[in-house]
Design a protein around this motif. Structure first.
Motif, PDB file in Angstrom:
ATOM      1  N   GLU A   1       0.817  -1.217   0.000  1.00 58.36           N
ATOM      2  CA  GLU A   1       0.000   0.000   0.000  1.00 58.36           C
ATOM      3  C   GLU A   1       0.848   1.263   0.000  1.00 58.36           C
ATOM      4  O   GLU A   1       0.332   2.351  -0.300  1.00 58.36           O
ATOM      5  CB  GLU A   1      -0.921   0.009   1.221  1.00 58.36           C
ATOM      6  N   TYR A   2       2.121   1.136   0.317  1.00 61.76           N
ATOM      7  CA  TYR A   2       2.967   2.324   0.403  1.00 61.76           C
ATOM      8  C   TYR A   2       3.109   3.049  -0.932  1.00 61.76           C
ATOM      9  O   TYR A   2       3.388   4.250  -0.968  1.00 61.76           O
ATOM     10  CB  TYR A   2       4.344   1.965   0.965  1.00 61.76           C
ATOM     11  N   HIS A  11       1.133   6.525  -1.295  1.00 58.98           N
ATOM     12  CA  HIS A  11       2.274   7.452  -1.242  1.00 58.98           C
ATOM     13  C   HIS A  11       2.817   7.626   0.169  1.00 58.98           C
ATOM     14  O   HIS A  11       3.097   8.738   0.618  1.00 58.98           O
ATOM     15  CB  HIS A  11       1.873   8.811  -1.821  1.00 58.98           C
ATOM     16  N   HIS A  12       2.962   6.513   0.883  1.00 61.62           N
ATOM     17  CA  HIS A  12       3.553   6.564   2.212  1.00 61.62           C
ATOM     18  C   HIS A  12       5.071   6.720   2.119  1.00 61.62           C
ATOM     19  O   HIS A  12       5.695   6.244   1.164  1.00 61.62           O
ATOM     20  CB  HIS A  12       3.238   5.276   2.988  1.00 61.62           C
ATOM     21  N   ASN A  13       5.650   7.359   3.122  1.00 67.75           N
ATOM     22  CA  ASN A  13       7.096   7.459   3.234  1.00 67.75           C
ATOM     23  C   ASN A  13       7.600   6.416   4.236  1.00 67.75           C
ATOM     24  O   ASN A  13       6.844   5.924   5.075  1.00 67.75           O
ATOM     25  CB  ASN A  13       7.512   8.853   3.719  1.00 67.75           C
ATOM     26  N   ARG A  54       2.782  13.391  -0.020  1.00 66.66           N
ATOM     27  CA  ARG A  54       1.474  12.837  -0.373  1.00 66.66           C
ATOM     28  C   ARG A  54       1.284  12.662  -1.882  1.00 66.66           C
ATOM     29  O   ARG A  54       0.178  12.397  -2.338  1.00 66.66           O
ATOM     30  CB  ARG A  54       0.333  13.693   0.197  1.00 66.66           C
ATOM     31  N   GLN A  55       2.357  12.818  -2.650  1.00 60.23           N
ATOM     32  CA  GLN A  55       2.284  12.611  -4.096  1.00 60.23           C
ATOM     33  C   GLN A  55       3.133  11.428  -4.541  1.00 60.23           C
ATOM     34  O   GLN A  55       2.802  10.750  -5.519  1.00 60.23           O
ATOM     35  CB  GLN A  55       2.758  13.882  -4.820  1.00 60.23           C
ATOM     36  N   LYS A  56       4.242  11.187  -3.833  1.00 57.06           N
ATOM     37  CA  LYS A  56       5.171  10.121  -4.168  1.00 57.06           C
ATOM     38  C   LYS A  56       5.665   9.457  -2.891  1.00 57.06           C
ATOM     39  O   LYS A  56       5.638  10.051  -1.812  1.00 57.06           O
ATOM     40  CB  LYS A  56       6.377  10.670  -4.943  1.00 57.06           C
ATOM     41  N   CYS A  57       6.150   8.239  -3.040  1.00 58.89           N
ATOM     42  CA  CYS A  57       6.733   7.527  -1.908  1.00 58.89           C
ATOM     43  C   CYS A  57       8.225   7.844  -1.826  1.00 58.89           C
ATOM     44  O   CYS A  57       8.935   7.768  -2.827  1.00 58.89           O
ATOM     45  CB  CYS A  57       6.538   6.022  -2.090  1.00 58.89           C
ATOM     46  N   GLU A  91       4.212  12.696   8.758  1.00 59.57           N
ATOM     47  CA  GLU A  91       2.760  12.819   8.773  1.00 59.57           C
ATOM     48  C   GLU A  91       2.073  11.705   7.978  1.00 59.57           C
ATOM     49  O   GLU A  91       0.940  11.329   8.259  1.00 59.57           O
ATOM     50  CB  GLU A  91       2.376  14.194   8.208  1.00 59.57           C
ATOM     51  N   ASN A  92       2.766  11.183   6.990  1.00 62.40           N
ATOM     52  CA  ASN A  92       2.189  10.135   6.156  1.00 62.40           C
ATOM     53  C   ASN A  92       3.237   9.049   5.921  1.00 62.40           C
ATOM     54  O   ASN A  92       3.514   8.665   4.794  1.00 62.40           O
ATOM     55  CB  ASN A  92       1.727  10.736   4.820  1.00 62.40           C
TER      56      ASN A  92
END
Length: 248
Positions: A94-95, A99-101, A191-194, A225-226
């Motif tokens: 899901e990352y 777009h999780h870091n 929030r746009q890319k991992c 935050e993400n």
């Protein structure tokens, strides 16, 4: 195969058909199935070759120094690492969609780079275009872009990668212009890319090389935050196991 037909196949980039032409001719002569089935077989093989070649090219362009994969990580030698959690994140995948870091924090040699690389390679092998870069190299590239006014092009290139693995964050001190460009990159990727980051320094120490309290706080806020923070501060060194595989 006559030259004109060979050129047609090359123009269509059907390199596999060109290479295996004699094999396909012999197979067609022996086949007792329908022409449609034979044609489908040839095209499916060509499609598989294209897919494999594209995968190899993405891996090559990612500039990964050591191709670590999750299956080869020595979890048995790292008892303080939450293997179940890491594998759950890895298997869910899901990352990328969300777009999780990832922030891997811990001392040298514990496996940070190896784990981050495993996530990067999984994404690349599933069709994403990713990139590995040392933090020091990224900062130098951003700094040199100022001189020739190519900041937009350099930022655009690193913004396009999904995911981007920034390794060894914190090894170099930064000028204010470099800090600004690095923050811009992270802000636009938010929030746009991992983004996968490894660092020997805890978040409380990032101000020592960023030298800007406001931007440091803002950067950490965006990164966490993400994201998933993998705290490896209590992990042991794997240097004997990972020797010759690069920084871990």
């Amino acid at each position: 195969m006559d030259e004109q037909f060979a050129q047609t196949l090359k123009h269509l980039r059907l390199w596999g058909v060109v290479t295996h032409w004699e094999e396909y001719v012999a197979l067609a002569e022996q086949a007792d199935g329908s022409p449609l089935r034979f044609l489908r077989h040839v095209l499916e093989e060509e499609s598989s070759r294209h897919t494999e070649n594209a995968r190899r090219l993405r891996l090559l362009r990612a500039k990964i120094p050591d191709p670590w994969r999750m299956e080869t990580f020595p979890f048995e030698r790292q008892p303080n690492l939450n293997k179940k959690r890491l594998l759950a994140l890895y298997d869910a995948f899901e990352y990328m969609e969300k777009h999780h870091n990832f922030c891997f924090i811990g001392p040298t040699g514990v496996g940070k780079t190896s784990l981050a690389t495993a996530f990067l390679i999984q994404a690349i092998e599933r069709g994403y275009r990713g990139r590995y870069v040392l933090f020091s190299d990224l900062i130098n590239e951003l700094f040199h872009s100022i001189a020739d006014h190519s900041e937009a092009q350099v930022l655009g290139r690193y913004l396009a990668y999904d995911p981007l693995h920034i390794d060894e964050l914190g090894y170099v001190e930064m000028e204010p212009t470099q800090v600004g460009l690095f923050f811009t990159l992270m802000h636009k990727r938010h929030r746009q890319k991992c983004t996968l980051i490894t660092s020997n320094l805890g978040f409380s120490e990032w101000g020592s090389f960023l030298k800007n309290a406001h931007l440091t706080a803002a950067l950490i806020d965006r990164l966490t935050e993400n994201s998933y923070v993998i705290n490896m501060s209590k992990c042991r060194s794997l240097r004997p196991v990972l020797q010759g595989k690069g920084e871990a």
